[in-house]
Design an enzyme around this catalytic site. Structure first.
Site, PDB file in Angstrom:
ATOM      1  N   ALA A  59      33.171  41.646  33.543  1.00  0.00           N
ATOM      2  CA  ALA A  59      33.457  40.232  33.811  1.00  0.00           C
ATOM      3  C   ALA A  59      34.303  40.070  35.074  1.00  0.00           C
ATOM      4  O   ALA A  59      34.084  39.141  35.858  1.00  0.00           O
ATOM      5  CB  ALA A  59      34.155  39.598  32.607  1.00  0.00           C
ATOM      6  N   ALA A  62      31.965  40.453  37.977  1.00  0.00           N
ATOM      7  CA  ALA A  62      31.128  39.256  38.114  1.00  0.00           C
ATOM      8  C   ALA A  62      31.917  38.093  38.699  1.00  0.00           C
ATOM      9  O   ALA A  62      31.448  37.405  39.614  1.00  0.00           O
ATOM     10  CB  ALA A  62      30.540  38.871  36.757  1.00  0.00           C
ATOM     11  N   GLU A  63      33.117  37.857  38.200  1.00  0.00           N
ATOM     12  CA  GLU A  63      33.917  36.744  38.719  1.00  0.00           C
ATOM     13  C   GLU A  63      34.311  36.985  40.162  1.00  0.00           C
ATOM     14  O   GLU A  63      34.329  36.058  40.973  1.00  0.00           O
ATOM     15  CB  GLU A  63      35.157  36.498  37.864  1.00  0.00           C
ATOM     16  N   SER A  64      34.588  38.219  40.514  1.00  0.00           N
ATOM     17  CA  SER A  64      34.959  38.540  41.900  1.00  0.00           C
ATOM     18  C   SER A  64      33.814  38.247  42.858  1.00  0.00           C
ATOM     19  O   SER A  64      34.002  37.561  43.871  1.00  0.00           O
ATOM     20  CB  SER A  64      35.363  40.015  42.015  1.00  0.00           C
TER      21      SER A  64
END
Length: 141
Positions: A59, A62-64
């Protein structure tokens, strides 16, 4: 002036110094007109106790990549981006090698953005699918 792909990737990786991205060894590796790709090594540093990639590290990857993609495609002199929500569906485990996260836009609005982020291994096997919604807000003068 349009920045080169190499310049954009170098800038993204430079601002990651002393952040979670550096801790997890997340590196932006490819960029195109409508996508951004990052990679992260899968080592014991990002394992859960039973020796496979931790969903939280997935996660974070993905957020990065999704947040960086949103930044690349807005005017950062006038706006800043914040994540609103992330979802992650983990489909397959992995214990070594690299995972690659490719962020593409499903919606690129003036205020909100929705990104699809596919996490794959080095053989293009799907590991996780994530969705990230972001918001672009005006900077205060």
């Amino acid at each position: 002036m349009q920045l080169s792909k190499e310049t954009i990737l170098a800038k993204a990786n430079e601002v990651s110094k002393n952040t979670l991205m550096e801790t997890l060894q997340i590196e932006m590796v490819d960029y195109g007109e409508d996508f951004l790709v990052a990679r992260m090594p899968v080592t014991p540093k990002v394992h859960q106790p039973d020796g496979v990639l931790h969903g939280g590290a997935t996660a974070a990857l993905a957020e990065s990549v999704g947040s960086f993609a949103a930044h690349i495609f807005i005017d950062t002199e006038k706006f800043f981006v914040r994540g609103l929500e992330i979802t992650a569906n983990h489909l397959k485990s992995i214990s070594e090698g690299y995972v690659y996260a490719k962020a593409t836009f499903l919606h690129k609005g003036r205020t909100t953005q929705l990104l699809d982020i596919k996490i794959t291994d080095e053989h293009d096997t799907l590991i996780s699918i994530c969705r990230l919604s972001t918001i672009s807000l005006p900077k205060q003068k």
